[in-house]
Design an enzyme around this catalytic site. Sequence first.
Site, PDB file in Angstrom:
ATOM      1  N   HIS A  43      -4.176  34.905  -0.933  1.00  0.00           N
ATOM      2  CA  HIS A  43      -3.102  35.228  -1.881  1.00  0.00           C
ATOM      3  C   HIS A  43      -2.026  36.128  -1.280  1.00  0.00           C
ATOM      4  O   HIS A  43      -0.853  35.971  -1.589  1.00  0.00           O
ATOM      5  CB  HIS A  43      -3.667  35.949  -3.119  1.00  0.00           C
ATOM      6  CG  HIS A  43      -4.508  35.091  -3.999  1.00  0.00           C
ATOM      7  ND1 HIS A  43      -4.858  35.465  -5.278  1.00  0.00           N
ATOM      8  CD2 HIS A  43      -5.080  33.887  -3.787  1.00  0.00           C
ATOM      9  CE1 HIS A  43      -5.615  34.520  -5.828  1.00  0.00           C
ATOM     10  NE2 HIS A  43      -5.774  33.552  -4.931  1.00  0.00           N
ATOM     11  N   ARG A  49       2.520  29.590  -5.632  1.00  0.00           N
ATOM     12  CA  ARG A  49       2.909  30.736  -6.464  1.00  0.00           C
ATOM     13  C   ARG A  49       2.700  32.062  -5.734  1.00  0.00           C
ATOM     14  O   ARG A  49       3.381  33.049  -6.008  1.00  0.00           O
ATOM     15  CB  ARG A  49       2.164  30.722  -7.799  1.00  0.00           C
ATOM     16  CG  ARG A  49       0.673  31.007  -7.717  1.00  0.00           C
ATOM     17  CD  ARG A  49       0.054  30.985  -9.125  1.00  0.00           C
ATOM     18  NE  ARG A  49      -1.331  31.407  -9.136  1.00  0.00           N
ATOM     19  CZ  ARG A  49      -2.367  30.616  -8.896  1.00  0.00           C
ATOM     20  NH1 ARG A  49      -2.162  29.331  -8.636  1.00  0.00           N
ATOM     21  NH2 ARG A  49      -3.607  31.072  -8.947  1.00  0.00           N
ATOM     22  N   HIS A  71     -11.396  59.082  13.227  1.00  0.00           N
ATOM     23  CA  HIS A  71     -12.684  59.637  13.663  1.00  0.00           C
ATOM     24  C   HIS A  71     -13.865  59.084  12.871  1.00  0.00           C
ATOM     25  O   HIS A  71     -14.981  59.090  13.359  1.00  0.00           O
ATOM     26  CB  HIS A  71     -12.631  61.169  13.537  1.00  0.00           C
ATOM     27  CG  HIS A  71     -12.066  61.628  12.228  1.00  0.00           C
ATOM     28  ND1 HIS A  71     -10.699  61.623  11.973  1.00  0.00           N
ATOM     29  CD2 HIS A  71     -12.657  62.060  11.094  1.00  0.00           C
ATOM     30  CE1 HIS A  71     -10.487  62.062  10.737  1.00  0.00           C
ATOM     31  NE2 HIS A  71     -11.649  62.316  10.180  1.00  0.00           N
TER      32      HIS A  71
END
Length: 147
Positions: free
Chosen positions: A98, A132, A9
């Site tokens: 990332h 990574r 809402h």
Amino acid sequence: MRIAIAADHNGVPMKKYLTEWLVSQGHEVDDRGTHDVEVVDYPLLCADVCAEVVGGTAERAIVIGGTGGGEAIACNKVRGIRAGLGHSVFLAEISAAHNKTNVLVLGAKVISDQDAVEITKTWLTTPFKGDRHQTRLDQIAAMEAGF
Ligand SMILES: O=P(O)(O)OC[C@H]1O[C@@H](O)[C@H](O)[C@@H]1O
């Protein structure tokens, strides 16, 4: 891109504004509600759009709440979902680069409609960096599988 969108809402006007922009950019948007100011429970909306992403009917989802805090928690309970709060363009960029988030969570009490467009644009166009960061996503996926 096929994008599922939902708001509680608190986020209905922002959802409308953002949906119009997404459609103007050529995206296919599945608006899963809610559609008015009657108070609703956001976990159910989160489950609905996240199921679309996990099931493949949507490539990504956007969820809008008041702050988005509860929505982020709810979305991240769904296996395969990586939901990130997008309270700034920088957060949205890192969330994509990332965290490879497949759900963007916005807070209508925190950012403006115009901010939402800029944040969403960044989130949709920033590529995942891999390397990574993929290692960390693999670790998160292993955690998810183990709990
Ligand atoms: O508007 P009420 O129902 O008070 O609170 C709901 C909001 O609380 C936050 O976790 C969520 O962002 C959600 O939108």
